[in-house]
Write a protein that holds these residues in place. Structure first.
Motif, PDB file in Angstrom:
ATOM      1  N   LEU A   1      55.737  56.637  35.693  1.00 37.56           N
ATOM      2  CA  LEU A   1      56.783  56.863  34.689  1.00 37.56           C
ATOM      3  C   LEU A   1      57.445  55.554  34.258  1.00 37.56           C
ATOM      4  N   PHE A   2      57.806  54.718  35.211  1.00 33.57           N
ATOM      5  CA  PHE A   2      58.551  53.510  34.851  1.00 33.57           C
ATOM      6  C   PHE A   2      57.648  52.470  34.181  1.00 33.57           C
TER       7      PHE A   2
ATOM      8  N   ILE B   1      57.690  53.584  30.709  1.00 29.78           N
ATOM      9  CA  ILE B   1      58.978  53.267  30.064  1.00 29.78           C
ATOM     10  C   ILE B   1      59.002  51.793  29.641  1.00 29.78           C
TER      11      ILE B   1
ATOM     12  N   PHE C   1      67.570  50.059  32.156  1.00 27.34           N
ATOM     13  CA  PHE C   1      67.815  51.179  31.235  1.00 27.34           C
ATOM     14  C   PHE C   1      68.695  52.210  31.928  1.00 27.34           C
ATOM     15  N   ARG C   2      69.312  53.071  31.118  1.00 27.99           N
ATOM     16  CA  ARG C   2      70.246  54.059  31.674  1.00 27.99           C
ATOM     17  C   ARG C   2      69.491  55.205  32.345  1.00 27.99           C
ATOM     18  N   ASP C   3      69.978  55.588  33.535  1.00 28.05           N
ATOM     19  CA  ASP C   3      69.386  56.716  34.256  1.00 28.05           C
ATOM     20  C   ASP C   3      69.593  57.990  33.448  1.00 28.05           C
ATOM     21  N   ILE C   4      68.575  58.832  33.421  1.00 32.09           N
ATOM     22  CA  ILE C   4      68.617  60.067  32.628  1.00 32.09           C
ATOM     23  C   ILE C   4      69.604  61.084  33.225  1.00 32.09           C
ATOM     24  N   ALA C   5      69.924  60.942  34.500  1.00 32.80           N
ATOM     25  CA  ALA C   5      70.846  61.870  35.178  1.00 32.80           C
ATOM     26  C   ALA C   5      71.928  61.059  35.890  1.00 32.80           C
TER      27      ALA C   5
ATOM     28  N   HIS D   1      75.298  54.082  35.267  1.00 28.99           N
ATOM     29  CA  HIS D   1      74.172  54.287  36.194  1.00 28.99           C
ATOM     30  C   HIS D   1      72.929  53.746  35.495  1.00 28.99           C
TER      31      HIS D   1
ATOM     32  N   ASN E   1      66.077  53.223  46.935  1.00 31.54           N
ATOM     33  CA  ASN E   1      65.516  54.197  47.868  1.00 31.54           C
ATOM     34  C   ASN E   1      64.052  53.865  48.145  1.00 31.54           C
TER      35      ASN E   1
ATOM     36  N   GLY F   1      64.565  59.661  49.836  1.00 29.39           N
ATOM     37  CA  GLY F   1      64.583  60.446  48.599  1.00 29.39           C
ATOM     38  C   GLY F   1      64.046  59.709  47.389  1.00 29.39           C
ATOM     39  N   GLN F   2      63.168  58.731  47.595  1.00 31.78           N
ATOM     40  CA  GLN F   2      62.582  58.025  46.442  1.00 31.78           C
ATOM     41  C   GLN F   2      61.707  58.997  45.652  1.00 31.78           C
ATOM     42  N   SER F   3      62.004  59.138  44.352  1.00 36.04           N
ATOM     43  CA  SER F   3      61.258  60.101  43.531  1.00 36.04           C
ATOM     44  C   SER F   3      60.346  59.433  42.513  1.00 36.04           C
ATOM     45  N   VAL F   4      60.545  58.159  42.217  1.00 31.96           N
ATOM     46  CA  VAL F   4      59.657  57.432  41.301  1.00 31.96           C
ATOM     47  C   VAL F   4      59.112  56.227  42.068  1.00 31.96           C
TER      48      VAL F   4
ATOM     49  N   HIS G   1      62.837  50.182  42.042  1.00 32.50           N
ATOM     50  CA  HIS G   1      63.984  50.192  41.131  1.00 32.50           C
ATOM     51  C   HIS G   1      65.271  50.039  41.928  1.00 32.50           C
TER      52      HIS G   1
ATOM     53  N   HIS H   1      69.132  51.005  41.628  1.00 35.80           N
ATOM     54  CA  HIS H   1      70.197  51.742  40.958  1.00 35.80           C
ATOM     55  C   HIS H   1      71.429  50.844  40.921  1.00 35.80           C
TER      56      HIS H   1
HETATM   57  P1  5GP Z   1      64.935  57.592  42.976  1.00 31.78           P
HETATM   58  O1  5GP Z   1      65.207  59.041  43.265  1.00 31.78           O
HETATM   59  O2  5GP Z   1      63.434  57.318  42.996  1.00 31.78           O
HETATM   60  O3  5GP Z   1      65.696  56.621  43.794  1.00 31.78           O
HETATM   61  O4  5GP Z   1      65.436  57.331  41.493  1.00 31.78           O
HETATM   62  C1  5GP Z   1      64.733  57.735  40.372  1.00 31.78           C
HETATM   63  C2  5GP Z   1      65.727  57.850  39.257  1.00 31.78           C
HETATM   64  O5  5GP Z   1      65.006  57.946  38.041  1.00 31.78           O
HETATM   65  C3  5GP Z   1      66.614  59.088  39.330  1.00 31.78           C
HETATM   66  O6  5GP Z   1      67.981  58.685  39.397  1.00 31.78           O
HETATM   67  C4  5GP Z   1      66.297  59.846  38.026  1.00 31.78           C
HETATM   68  O7  5GP Z   1      67.435  60.450  37.440  1.00 31.78           O
HETATM   69  C5  5GP Z   1      65.715  58.768  37.151  1.00 31.78           C
HETATM   70  N1  5GP Z   1      64.767  59.258  36.175  1.00 31.78           N
HETATM   71  C6  5GP Z   1      63.743  60.127  36.386  1.00 31.78           C
HETATM   72  N2  5GP Z   1      63.043  60.332  35.252  1.00 31.78           N
HETATM   73  C7  5GP Z   1      63.644  59.571  34.296  1.00 31.78           C
HETATM   74  C8  5GP Z   1      63.365  59.360  32.909  1.00 31.78           C
HETATM   75  O8  5GP Z   1      62.417  59.896  32.319  1.00 31.78           O
HETATM   76  N3  5GP Z   1      64.196  58.505  32.247  1.00 31.78           N
HETATM   77  C9  5GP Z   1      65.252  57.882  32.862  1.00 31.78           C
HETATM   78  N4  5GP Z   1      65.997  57.097  32.113  1.00 31.78           N
HETATM   79  N5  5GP Z   1      65.526  58.064  34.166  1.00 31.78           N
HETATM   80  C10 5GP Z   1      64.729  58.887  34.881  1.00 31.78           C
END
Ligand code: 5GP
Ligand code: ZN
Length: 120
Positions: free
Chosen positions: A12-13, A16, A35-39, A45, A93, A99-102, A106, A108
């Motif tokens: 994903l990144f 991006i 870039f700004r976090d989507i959530a 953030h 993370n 809890g690393q999801s990507v 990165h 934060h």
């Molecule tokens: P992690 O959980 O790996 O530490 O952080 C991944 C971050 O990527 C999360 O805070 C999540 O909100 C953010 N994120 C996931 N998908 C996208 C996206 O498509 N665009 C943006 N800007 N942030 C994303």
């Protein structure tokens, strides 16, 4: 449009950075993209990422750590631009327990409010 070193087309990144997936850019140089976090979890953030596909901080070594250092050097500039005079938090993370999801390194950058939880 930027080139990513060791780009992973499924990442994903990486997508991006390459502009294939839209994002709200805050900062960019030859080594880093922010870039700004989507959530967002705070008023500011931002995700600061290297323009090299490094899966996490656990994959850092002497051959690639300089790009991570460049990202850390970018953070004070970004924080200044966001007006975070009162402080901020940097989180990276690593792996499932954190809890690393990507799976692209990165940092934060969180600020603009008093952080609610203080684990360390
Ligand atoms: P992690 O959980 O790996 O530490 O952080 C991944 C971050 O990527 C999360 O805070 C999540 O909100 C953010 N994120 C996931 N998908 C996208 C996206 O498509 N665009 C943006 N800007 N942030 C994303
Ligand atoms: Zn990537």
């Amino acid at each position: 449009m930027s080139m990513v070193i060791n780009a992973d087309s499924d990442c994903l990144f990486c997508n991006i950075i390459e502009g294939k997936i839209p994002s709200t850019k805050v900062y960019e140089d030859d080594y880093c993209y922010a870039f700004r976090d989507i959530a967002p979890q705070a008023p500011t953030h931002i995700l600061v990422i290297p323009k090299e596909h490094i899966p996490s901080a656990d994959a850092l070594d002497s051959g690639n750590s300089s790009v991570a250092a460049r990202c850390l050097e970018a953070i004070p500039k970004i924080a200044k631009g966001e007006g975070l005079e009162n402080g901020y938090r940097i989180i990276s993370n690593v792996g499932p327990d954190a809890g690393q999801s990507v799976q692209h390194l990165h940092f934060h950058l969180l600020g603009g409010k008093r952080m609610p939880d203080q684990m360390i």
